[in-house]
Design an enzyme around this catalytic site. Structure first.
Site, short mmCIF file in Angstrom:
data_model
loop_
_atom_site.label_atom_id
_atom_site.label_comp_id
_atom_site.label_asym_id
_atom_site.label_seq_id
_atom_site.Cartn_x
_atom_site.Cartn_y
_atom_site.Cartn_z
CG ASP A 45 -1.96 1.01 1.28
OD1 ASP A 45 -2.86 0.92 0.45
OD2 ASP A 45 -1.89 1.92 2.13
CD GLU B 115 15.02 -14.33 4.52
OE1 GLU B 115 14.00 -14.68 5.13
OE2 GLU B 115 15.80 -13.45 4.94
#
Ligand code: GLC
Length: 561
Positions: free
Chosen positions: A221, A275
């Site tokens: 956002d 990751e």
């Protein structure tokens, strides 16, 4: 599955889709759910997580690749949930973390990925850190996580700058000890200080928290507002809020929008997203010019950024041609994939935009209750369907908004007492706001709230005519908008090619756009009112009835030769 050492992962929380593919998001169809108005499973009038789960079969039947959920976190709803109390929990009115786990699991069972909304520019004023900041002394570490300043004037009673809130009124609010805090949106949405390491670390933790639960991606956002030049003295801006798409400097020199330093933040995020296996995707909401927007989408940052050009473009072949060309080349330069949006929870639904004369002031139209000018609803839907086939034929990802598969228009005549968007009050009723595109979805022809839930008092009132556009009313009906979307999404999967496009129309377009993808899939859109000859080829799908050898006005057709 997450692979990083030290990441707390339990089997229960890891739930990868059945066909992991690191690049799934590059040309995906992502369906936006606004959880509070999508489906209400517990019958309290407010949509909830179990409601989303209960309707996943609809999304699977529609053929979407992913679902993006607008915020479902605890919130006082000062801004429809974009005022977050706790980034790692669920609003109890919407369910529990276990409900979210179940929703993710059920989505993955159906080969649907899940994207959640992260709101990093501001928390809510009920967030534990803001409560702590208010109780703390000026200059204390707790205040340093937000943006507190002394005021101007002899007694500090003037705001520190003339910056304006995006929703109207000053962007600063004074607290009892005399200091002011910054909020670019409502006063209940204090802006974080992204120079603060604790703030940065906490969001990395949030990214891991949801990734560990099996979330596949993030929608970020107001991504362009995080980094701010907070060096004193703060600079005045002339007392107005800039139009971020057209008025921002192109060199990152605005004090709070689109600064260069923001990219450091997202490079750090990318390391965390990578990751995981497959890497988590991300899409930035950044209302900035094309060439600046794609910087957020670089491969070492978020990967994608929403392109709102089709939301703004007037209906017409020349305009849409320019939008597509510019958007594709900007994305290519950045090494990003393109994105396309016709509607979302912040804009007037496109079936209504297209029903109004070019240049209509949409806010004035909303204030008139949707009557001045009178929309041509048939035309709006015809154009909306043509626009959808055009958008879905473009390379890149298409972001759909809940209810557009039903051809829903804006509910423009909501009564003032029903409005919830803070814009209405903050602008002192000069702007009506965004509630008209957030009215609870009609699932059934009749019954309480048209199948949205058991309550006959849904969170926003639905109009009488909603049932006629419901899923039930359109399901299996030849030519319905729902069936058009289903056919289009199924074919799109089969026909999808590489991320290139070739224009087939001669010279500068005036009435039609004709494109071909690498697999030989073609889309011809007739933007004019008059029919044009249909080219040779096998007709795969059309947005409206075809006449003999002709493509009628305001219609798109998909072909293969
Ligand atoms: C984004 C959201 C919008 C919200 C604003 C503040 O623009 O899409 O709904 O009001 O951010 O968080």
């Amino acid at each position: 599955m997450p692979t990083t050492e030290g990441t707390p992962v339990t089997d229960k929380h890891v739930d990868t889709p059945t066909h992991p593919d690191a690049d799934w998001w590059r040309q995906a169809v992502v369906y936006q759910v606004y959880p509070r108005t999508f489906a209400d499973a517990d019958g309290d009038g407010l949509g909830d997580i179990k409601g989303v789960t209960s309707r996943l079969d609809h999304l699977q039947g529609l053929g979407v690749d992913a679902v993006w959920l607008s915020p479902f976190y605890p919130s006082a709803l000062a801004d429809g949930g974009y005022d977050v109390d706790d980034y790692r929990d669920v609003d109890p009115r919407l369910g529990t973390l276990a409900d979210v786990d179940e929703m993710i699991h059920e989505a993955h069972q159906r080969d649907i990925r899940v994207i959640v909304d992260i709101v990093p520019n501001h928390s809510s004023d009920r967030h534990a850190w803001f409560v702590e900041a208010l109780a703390a002394e000026p200059g204390s570490p707790a205040r340093e996580r937000y943006v507190f300043r002394d005021g101007r004037g002899p007694d500090g009673s003037e705001p520190p700058t003339d910056w304006m809130s995006h929703f109207g009124g000053p962007a600063w609010t004074r607290v009892p000890d005399g200091q002011w805090y910054l909020h670019l949106f409502t006063r209940e949405q204090p802006d974080f200080n992204w120079d603060n390491r604790e703030v940065r670390d906490d969001f990395l933790r949030t990214l891991r928290f949801w990734s560990d639960r099996g979330v596949d991606g993030f929608r970020v956002d107001v991504a362009h507002a995080l980094a701010k030049d907070l060096s004193d003295p703060l600079r005045d801006l002339g007392g107005r809020h800039p139009d971020a798409l057209t008025e921002l400097p192109m060199d990152g020199s605005h004090p709070y929008f689109d600064r260069e330093e923001v990219h450091e933040i997202f490079r750090e995020w990318r390391e965390v997203l990578d990751e995981y296996d497959p890497p988590r995707s991300a899409v930035a909401e950044a209302w900035v010019a094309n060439s600046r927007r794609v910087l957020y989408a670089r491969p070492d940052e978020l990967g994608q950024a929403f392109n709102f050009e089709l939301v703004r473009a007037a209906w017409g072949a020349p305009q849409w041609h320019v939008v597509v060309d510019e958007s594709l080349s900007a994305a290519q330069v950045a090494g990003a994939s393109a994105t396309w949006v016709l509607s979302n929870h912040d804009v007037v639904r496109h079936a209504s935009r297209f029903a109004l004369p070019a240049g209509t002031d949409l806010n004035a139209w909303l204030l008139s209750g949707g009557t001045d000018p009178e929309p041509d609803r048939e035309r709006g839907l015809r154009r909306a369907r043509a626009a959808t086939l055009f958008m879905l034929s473009l390379p890149g990802s298409a972001y759909l908004y809940q209810g557009e598969e039903l051809g829903l228009p804006e509910v423009a005549d909501l009564a003032p007492e029903d409005l919830q968007d803070p814009i209405w009050e903050r602008t002192e009723h000069r702007e009506k706001g965004r509630d008209g595109c957030r009215v609870p979805l009609p699932w059934e022809k009749d019954g309480p709230s048209f199948g949205f839930g058991a309550s006959d008092r849904p969170t926003l009132p639905q109009p009488e005519w909603f049932g006629d556009l419901s899923v039930q009313a359109q399901d299996g009906v030849e030519g319905s908008t729902l069936e058009l979307y289903r056919d289009a999404l199924r074919l799109r999967r089969e026909l999808q090619g590489d991320e290139s496009l070739q224009w087939l129309q001669d010279g500068e377009p005036t009435r039609t756009l004709h494109l071909r993808r690498s697999t030989g899939w073609e889309c011809l859109t007739n933007f004019s009112d008059a029919p044009v000859p249909l080219p040779a080829g096998e007709v795969l799908l059309a947005s409206g009835p075809l006449t003999d050898g002709e493509l009628p006005g305001e219609t798109s057709v998909w072909l293969r030769r």
